[in-house]
Each structure stands twice: as structure tokens, then as C-alpha cells.
Design a protein around this motif. Structure first.
Motif, mmCIF file in Angstrom:
data_model
loop_
_atom_site.group_PDB
_atom_site.id
_atom_site.type_symbol
_atom_site.label_atom_id
_atom_site.label_comp_id
_atom_site.label_asym_id
_atom_site.label_seq_id
_atom_site.Cartn_x
_atom_site.Cartn_y
_atom_site.Cartn_z
ATOM 1 N N TYR A 1 -2.092 4.970 -9.215
ATOM 2 C CA TYR A 1 -1.909 4.815 -7.321
ATOM 3 C C TYR A 1 -3.548 4.085 -7.242
ATOM 4 O O TYR A 1 -4.138 4.780 -6.792
ATOM 5 C CB TYR A 1 -1.360 6.310 -7.120
ATOM 6 N N ALA B 1 1.665 3.569 -3.052
ATOM 7 C CA ALA B 1 0.654 4.326 -3.700
ATOM 8 C C ALA B 1 0.477 5.934 -3.217
ATOM 9 O O ALA B 1 -0.494 6.416 -3.502
ATOM 10 C CB ALA B 1 -1.060 3.784 -3.247
ATOM 11 N N ASP C 1 3.716 -8.197 -2.340
ATOM 12 C CA ASP C 1 4.089 -6.975 -2.853
ATOM 13 C C ASP C 1 4.385 -6.563 -3.970
ATOM 14 O O ASP C 1 5.234 -7.388 -4.767
ATOM 15 C CB ASP C 1 5.032 -6.501 -1.433
ATOM 16 N N GLY D 1 -4.173 2.403 -0.519
ATOM 17 C CA GLY D 1 -4.492 0.965 0.421
ATOM 18 C C GLY D 1 -3.939 -0.553 -0.017
ATOM 19 O O GLY D 1 -4.053 -1.369 0.011
ATOM 20 N N ARG D 2 -3.819 -0.227 -1.936
ATOM 21 C CA ARG D 2 -3.142 -0.953 -1.819
ATOM 22 C C ARG D 2 -1.950 -1.308 -3.000
ATOM 23 O O ARG D 2 -1.048 -1.677 -2.558
ATOM 24 C CB ARG D 2 -4.667 -1.728 -3.522
ATOM 25 N N PHE D 3 -1.594 -0.678 -3.700
ATOM 26 C CA PHE D 3 -0.568 -0.706 -4.854
ATOM 27 C C PHE D 3 -0.314 0.700 -5.366
ATOM 28 O O PHE D 3 -0.853 1.138 -5.880
ATOM 29 C CB PHE D 3 -0.053 -1.826 -5.414
ATOM 30 N N PRO E 1 0.838 -1.313 -0.173
ATOM 31 C CA PRO E 1 -0.316 -0.053 -0.096
ATOM 32 C C PRO E 1 0.826 1.515 -0.048
ATOM 33 O O PRO E 1 0.424 2.427 -0.424
ATOM 34 C CB PRO E 1 -0.660 -0.309 1.489
ATOM 35 N N ASN E 2 2.208 1.508 0.396
ATOM 36 C CA ASN E 2 2.705 2.447 0.816
ATOM 37 C C ASN E 2 3.382 2.807 -1.260
ATOM 38 O O ASN E 2 3.622 4.386 -1.082
ATOM 39 C CB ASN E 2 4.506 1.812 1.039
#
Length: 375
Positions: free
Chosen positions: A341, A213, A228, A344-346, A210-211
Motif C-alpha cells: 500500500y 492504499a 487507476d 496517496g498513490r495505489f 489512492p483509495n
């Protein structure tokens, strides 16, 4: 003869020509001259890299006049050793004296001047107090092309920096990602950039899961996990010129959706790079890349400009964004870096530095853009 380890050195004549072009460009823009404070503009124009402090250092450029560098007396020996110093006159001032009394006679009392974006407010206010009839405009606004067009020696340095960043990416693919913190991988990137000749590391973005994004996520303590997506964006300075590249990798095999999003970004980046050619506006690069992402329904998830210039700093004009009508000319260098982006996901971003050639564009980054699978 030069090599990536020994670039063609700049000469006093190179700096003399740059200062003359800057003064002429200012006159063409209706300015009385250019005032350059310590920072990237001063390095580009003179080769002098002093610390920016409360003591006034100021390069004054005016068409038809010899360049003058106002410096504190205690720093004059360093200024005299700069490669570009034979092309200018030094005027020093000692502590206890008013530096603006030294600088003021060099300026038109009623003139409008371009001044470095990073000039200290106290220095600008000091000049205004001494010369209340003067006015000022930032160099980015007044002369956005001041450093934008690179000569052959500058392009050589940018290519060497790009090659070093590419070598860094090839090596980072060999390290373990899963079970390690983002900061661990970021430290690996920094060490590799240094290993391949960077004197300065400006950023090492490692956005996992999530980071990713967050386009400018700073590497943190999150542990990277299998499954990830990881955005890697890194660069700095080699031989005084910038590198900046992004690739997105996956820890283990990606899902069909992750692969699809990556493929969309890769296509957008390819289309953006293919659009580069002399005579078109910067905004056309943004439009070309953005159209692909929008077509696939992710337009609202592409939340930044498509690119930025690069040179003696890793971010500088021109910018590839809607509304920027500056035309591309051979020698300009900038990033092409579309992204998607999903909060909360990728996230996914792919970035190359591109230079404008006589008939198109040439990438200075050449590593594979397909999504790499890492362990």
C-alpha cells in the motif's frame, strides 16, 4: 449425491458430535464448560440462528453432561425446529421470571467457563451476579480451534462459496470501470454474488487509485479513471459458509512500476500458499509471504496480517500473523492475502482461501492472479 446448489445437509448427529467435541475441548483446557450465546458459535454447534436480544438464550456444554439450551418461552418453537435440537435439552423461561435462575443450576458455582465473544455484557453480568464464584474467558482465547477444523460437508460449502466468488470476479472483468463511481462497481459485485448463490454479501471493497492504499476502504463516490489501479475485495455467505477473495485490476495499461509492485505481491501470495502444510505454525505463512515483500523493499508497506480463518463467518480464528504458534492441521481454512500500500498513490492485494490438506494446501479460489486490464 450433492452439488454446489444442493450441499450435503447437516444432521442432528453432526451437531451432537460438534457439541461433544466442544465440551471435551473445554475440559482439556481446564474449563468447567462452554457457554454459547446467539451468533456464529451457536449456528455451528446447533444449527439454531436466533436474534441476539435482551432475552437470554444460552447453550450450556459440559463434558459428561447432556447439552442444554436455555431459551425464552416465546422462542422455544423456533429452537425446537433447529436441525440440532434433537441432540440437546431445551429449558425455557417466561417473561417476568429470572432467566439466570434457570441457567445457574446448569453451571458449576465455582467454575471457569468459556463464553462466546459476542455474548451481551448484560447476560454475563447477570450470570456473575447470580453465581459470584464463577469466572469467564472468551472462546477465541480459550478455544481458538473450536470452529477452525472443517469436516467434509463444511469444506464442500466453502468450496461452493469460493467458486461463486470466482464466477463473480470473472463477470466483473466484463463491466466498465472508467467513468463510473466505486459504488457502482461495488453494487455490481454485490448483485453478482447474489446471482451466483450468496444469501448474504458481507463486503465489496472497491479501492481505486489512492483509495486502494487503504486496505479496508469502503466504496465511495470517487469516479474511477483511466490509469487507476483498483483493489477488489469481496465476499459473503453461501449455504451458510464464507467466501473472501481479492484481485487487483488496472484501468488501461499499467506503468512499469505498477506492474512491478503487482508482480511482487503475486509472488508473495504464491510463496505464502506454497508454504501451507500440516504441522507448521500459522505465523510461518505470514513469514513466508512477508519475506518476499520485504526483500523487494516494501516491508513497511505491508501493513496487515497475511490471513484469517473463514467458516460460518468471513473472519474468524486462526490468524496468519507473527506470534501465532497454533499448528496447521488438515481441514483448517484461511485466507492468504499479502498486499503493498503506497499512500496517496495505489495499493495491491491478492487473496485466495486455502484449506490445509494431508500433505499441503489447496486453494479454493482459482481465478487468474495476473493483473487484469479493464476498461
Amino acid at each position: 449425491m450433492s452439488s454446489p446448489n444442493q450441499p450435503v445437509p447437516f444432521t442432528a448427529d453432526d451437531y451432537r458430535a460438534r457439541m461433544a467435541r466442544a465440551a471435551e475441548s473445554a475440559a482439556e483446557a481446564g474449563l468447567a464448560g462452554v457457554l454459547v450465546a446467539p451468533g456464529p458459535d451457536l449456528v455451528h454447534l446447533t444449527g439454531y440462528r436466533p436474534v441476539n436480544t435482551e432475552r437470554l438464550t444460552l447453550l450450556v456444554l459440559r463434558a459428561g453432561e447432556d447439552p442444554v439450551l436455555v431459551v425464552p418461552t416465546l422462542e422455544a418453537p423456533d429452537a425446537e425446529r433447529a436441525v440440532g435440537s434433537p441432540a440437546l435439552t431445551l429449558r425455557d423461561w417466561t417473561d417476568g421470571k429470572d432467566p439466570y435462575a434457570v441457567a445457574a443450576p446448569l453451571l458449576d458455582a465455582d467454575g471457569r467457563f468459556g463464553i462466546s465473544d459476542n455474548a451481551w455484557a448484560m447476560h454475563l453480568l447477570g450470570l456473575q451476579q447470580f453465581l459470584p464464584g464463577t469466572s469467564y474467558v472468551s472462546l477465541t482465547e480459550a478455544l481458538p480451534m473450536l470452529r477452525a477444523v472443517k469436516d467434509a460437508a463444511e469444506l464442500e460449502r466453502l468450496a461452493a462459496a469460493g467458486a461463486a466468488a470466482d464466477a463473480t470476479y470473472e463477470e466483473i472483468l466484463k463491466v466498465r470501470f472508467s467513468g463510473r463511481k466505486e459504488t457502482d462497481v461495488a453494487a455490481d459485485l454485490a448483485a453478482l454474488l447474489k446471482q451466483f448463490g450468496h444469501s448474504q454479501v458481507d463486503f465489496t471493497v472497491v479501492g481505486s487509485g489512492p483509495n486502494g492504499a487503504n486496505p479496508h476502504h469502503e466504496a465511495g463516490d470517487r469516479t474511477i479513471e483511466r490509469g487507476d489501479m483498483v483493489v477488489l475485495d469481496f465476499g459473503g455467505l453461501k449455504h451458510g459458509y464464507g467466501s473472501d477473495t481479492s484481485r487487483t485490476v488496472h484501468v488501461g495499461e499499467p506503468t512499469a512500476e505498477e506492474q512491478r509492485v503487482h508482480d511482487i505481491v503475486r509472488e508473495a501470495q504464491e510463496v505464502g500458499c506454497r508454504a501451507v502444510r500440516p504441522g507448521i505454525a500459522c505465523q510461518e505463512i505470514d513469514r513466508a509471504a512477508r519475506a518476499v515483500i520485504t526483500e523487494f523493499g516494501y516491508g513497511e508497506r505491508f501493513i496487515h496480517r497475511t490471513g484469517h480463518g473463514i467458516g460460518v463467518t468471513t473472519h474468524e480464528p486462526p490468524y496468519m500473523i507473527e506470534g501465532e504458534e497454533q499448528l496447521l492441521v488438515p481441514g483448517m481454512c484461511f485466507s492468504v492475502e499479502p498486499g503493498i500500500y503506497l499512500p496517496g498513490r495505489f495499493g495491491v492485494r491478492i487473496e485466495d482461501i486455502v484449506t490445509v490438506t494431508d500433505d499441503g494446501g489447496r486453494r479454493l479460489n482459482t481465478t487468474a492472479r495476473e493483473m487484469a486490464v479493464v476498461e
